[in-house]
Design a protein around this motif. Structure first.
Motif, PDB file in Angstrom:
ATOM      1  N   LEU A  78       0.841  -1.199   0.000  1.00 43.88           N
ATOM      2  CA  LEU A  78       0.000   0.000   0.000  1.00 43.88           C
ATOM      3  C   LEU A  78       0.872   1.244   0.000  1.00 43.88           C
ATOM      4  CD1 LEU A  78      -2.685  -0.931   2.715  1.00 43.88           C
ATOM      5  CD2 LEU A  78      -2.793  -1.322   0.245  1.00 43.88           C
ATOM      6  N   PHE A  97      -2.660   4.819   1.079  1.00 44.52           N
ATOM      7  CA  PHE A  97      -4.023   4.303   1.163  1.00 44.52           C
ATOM      8  C   PHE A  97      -4.524   4.455   2.599  1.00 44.52           C
ATOM      9  CE2 PHE A  97      -7.183   1.025   1.919  1.00 44.52           C
ATOM     10  CZ  PHE A  97      -8.032   1.195   0.830  1.00 44.52           C
ATOM     11  N   ARG A  98      -5.630   5.189   2.761  1.00 39.13           N
ATOM     12  CA  ARG A  98      -6.182   5.471   4.100  1.00 39.13           C
ATOM     13  C   ARG A  98      -5.073   6.016   5.008  1.00 39.13           C
ATOM     14  NH1 ARG A  98     -11.796   5.888   4.317  1.00 39.13           N
ATOM     15  NH2 ARG A  98     -12.799   4.034   3.523  1.00 39.13           N
ATOM     16  N   ASN A 119      -8.593  -1.212   7.228  1.00 36.07           N
ATOM     17  CA  ASN A 119      -8.105  -0.615   5.981  1.00 36.07           C
ATOM     18  C   ASN A 119      -7.369  -1.641   5.119  1.00 36.07           C
ATOM     19  OD1 ASN A 119      -9.148   1.756   6.953  1.00 36.07           O
ATOM     20  ND2 ASN A 119      -7.177   2.606   7.596  1.00 36.07           N
ATOM     21  N   GLU A 168     -10.012  -3.710   3.520  1.00 36.66           N
ATOM     22  CA  GLU A 168     -10.687  -2.902   2.505  1.00 36.66           C
ATOM     23  C   GLU A 168      -9.871  -2.841   1.216  1.00 36.66           C
ATOM     24  OE1 GLU A 168     -13.012   1.377   2.298  1.00 36.66           O
ATOM     25  OE2 GLU A 168     -11.165   1.254   3.461  1.00 36.66           O
ATOM     26  N   SER A 169      -8.548  -2.703   1.343  1.00 36.82           N
ATOM     27  CA  SER A 169      -7.692  -2.632   0.151  1.00 36.82           C
ATOM     28  C   SER A 169      -7.724  -3.951  -0.618  1.00 36.82           C
ATOM     29  CB  SER A 169      -6.264  -2.269   0.547  1.00 36.82           C
ATOM     30  OG  SER A 169      -5.640  -3.316   1.268  1.00 36.82           O
ATOM     31  N   SER A 188      -9.173  -4.616  -4.395  1.00 38.20           N
ATOM     32  CA  SER A 188      -8.384  -5.272  -5.431  1.00 38.20           C
ATOM     33  C   SER A 188      -9.154  -6.393  -6.120  1.00 38.20           C
ATOM     34  CB  SER A 188      -7.089  -5.849  -4.839  1.00 38.20           C
ATOM     35  OG  SER A 188      -6.266  -4.828  -4.327  1.00 38.20           O
ATOM     36  N   SER A 203     -15.120  -0.427  -2.681  1.00 45.34           N
ATOM     37  CA  SER A 203     -14.965  -0.507  -1.236  1.00 45.34           C
ATOM     38  C   SER A 203     -16.157  -1.232  -0.637  1.00 45.34           C
ATOM     39  CB  SER A 203     -14.862   0.906  -0.641  1.00 45.34           C
ATOM     40  OG  SER A 203     -15.109   0.900   0.750  1.00 45.34           O
ATOM     41  N   LEU A 230     -10.526   7.196  -0.045  1.00 44.17           N
ATOM     42  CA  LEU A 230      -9.584   6.134   0.290  1.00 44.17           C
ATOM     43  C   LEU A 230      -8.139   6.608   0.298  1.00 44.17           C
ATOM     44  CD1 LEU A 230     -11.115   3.346  -1.997  1.00 44.17           C
ATOM     45  CD2 LEU A 230     -11.636   3.780   0.409  1.00 44.17           C
ATOM     46  N   ILE A 286      -2.291   0.462  -4.717  1.00 44.10           N
ATOM     47  CA  ILE A 286      -2.457  -0.847  -4.087  1.00 44.10           C
ATOM     48  C   ILE A 286      -1.870  -1.884  -5.037  1.00 44.10           C
ATOM     49  CG2 ILE A 286      -4.070  -2.542  -3.134  1.00 44.10           C
ATOM     50  CD1 ILE A 286      -6.142  -0.265  -2.957  1.00 44.10           C
ATOM     51  N   THR A 302      -1.404  -5.978  -5.227  1.00 38.17           N
ATOM     52  CA  THR A 302      -1.795  -7.249  -4.625  1.00 38.17           C
ATOM     53  C   THR A 302      -1.232  -8.393  -5.451  1.00 38.17           C
ATOM     54  OG1 THR A 302      -3.878  -6.167  -4.000  1.00 38.17           O
ATOM     55  CG2 THR A 302      -3.752  -8.553  -3.714  1.00 38.17           C
TER      56      THR A 302
END
Length: 377
Positions: free
Chosen positions: A8, A11-12, A38, A41-42, A46, A51, A60, A70, A72
């Motif tokens: 991340l 992010f947040r 958070n 949520e990410s 993805s 969200s 976000l 983000i 992943t």
């Protein structure tokens, strides 16, 4: 299918984070408002591009930044895939798979299937119909790209028709164009109704046995689809509601007003069920979601449990944890007490404090050791 790691950036509350997950059970614990949710949520973003809270992209992004990233890393069918998501405050999000940009969310769906379970989901039975529609829509959108296509188009047309209904106050001659939107609503809406009906039939084939076991054999649960209007009556219903729609300046007929009821031994527990019955039904619903994903995709989903164990009594906790089986799971919680006496294996534990994530257990260390170390910190 498993998620190997997550990165991340802005992010947040995370300026920067890199975390690797075990293929089994992962625990994120720490006080409230530290950033545990958070992370979940990410991951959900993805997988679905949305969200789970319904938050907008700009919400976000870290307050001090204009964009967020983000990354992943997912293992699926023996291959590693990287999902890059670029969030921007004043532009639409950018999404890439293995470095290749994609234009449609449908191109992403199915790469990473997730089941998200939060305390709010325990109220899905007693809350309004919009939450029950959202549950069905989010699940179907992950599993069926045609449903996603039809739902997106249907929602756009409802919005355009509603705008037209408001404009009629200033230009009544526009009424002659209503039929254009009505025909498209019938086309997309009929496909949504058909798919929702098929989904509920599939759901009932699974949820009955789960609920019987959860309730100790005392209750039988059935989910009933309650379309706002029957499929065969959708076209006529839109025509007959035109005067009402013009007066109210909104579309009052269609699947955007559907609902789903939950019957325990024939009694609608939305209205007449106890809180215990409603929560047990909600848990049955989420466990059924896992099984449907397995059945449709021939793969296991990623299970995200967001501080939900503290909301369940011990028997429901045990049932949920024992149902995890071979599913990769990420659990958030404020403390480790729920896991002290558990009989299932916890593979990795992370402590989350003010957006700093520390790996405090990897396979060998016991929860009792972790709690003892914290006592002397």
């Amino acid at each position: 299918m498993i998620i190997k790691s997550l990165e991340l950036e802005n992010f947040r509350n995370y300026a920067e984070l890199s975390i690797s997950f075990d293929s089994g059970t992962n625990i994120l614990y720490g006080d409230n408002a530290q950033g545990k949710t958070n992370i979940l949520e990410s991951i959900y973003l993805s997988a679905t591009t949305k969200s789970h809270k319904g938050s907008k992209d700009k919400e976000l992004i870290n307050f001090e930044a204009q964009e967020a990233h983000i990354r992943t890393y997912v293992m699926k069918d023996g291959l590693e895939n990287r999902v890059d998501m670029h969030l921007r405050k004043n532009k639409t999000k950018g999404i890439a798979i293995n470095g290749q940009k994609i234009k449609k969310a449908a191109d992403l769906l199915g790469l990473l299937n997730v089941v998200f379970f939060s305390p709010e989901d325990l109220s899905i039975i007693k809350n309004g119909p919009s939450e029950r529609r959202r549950f069905v829509d989010m699940e179907l959108c992950q599993l069926d790209s045609f449903y996603l296509y039809n739902l997106n188009n249907y929602n756009k047309i409802v919005n355009q028709r509603n705008k037209l209904l408001k404009d009629l106050s200033f230009n009544p001659n526009l009424r002659d164009t209503l039929f254009i939107w009505d025909s498209q609503l019938v086309s997309y809406g009929s496909k949504i109704i058909e798919r929702r009906a098929a989904f509920v039939k599939q759901l009932n084939e699974i949820i009955y046995d789960i609920h019987v076991r959860l309730s100790g054999g005392k209750e039988a649960l059935e989910v009933v689809y309650e379309p706002d209007i029957a499929l065969c009556e959708l076209e006529t219903g839109l025509k007959n509601s035109q005067e009402k729609d013009i007066k109210l300046k909104q579309t009052t007929v269609g699947p955007h007003r559907d609902d789903f009821s939950f019957l325990v031994d024939g009694i609608d527990i939305r209205k007449f069920g106890s809180q215990g019955q409603q929560r047990t039904a909600a848990l049955s619903l989420k466990l059924s979601e896992i099984e449907i994903v397995k059945k449709v995709t021939k793969d296991t989903p990623l299970l995200l449990l967001d501080d939900v164990l503290s909301e369940l009594d011990s028997s429901r906790q045990n049932y949920l944890l024992n149902s995890i089986g071979d599913i990769q799971t990420i659990i958030t919680c404020t403390g480790l007490e729920e896991f002290v006496n558990n009989r299932f294996e916890i593979n990795r534990i992370f402590k989350v404090s003010n957006a700093v994530v520390t790996n405090v257990k990897e396979n060998s260390k016991s929860i009792e050791d972790i709690k003892l170390e914290e006592r002397y910190e």
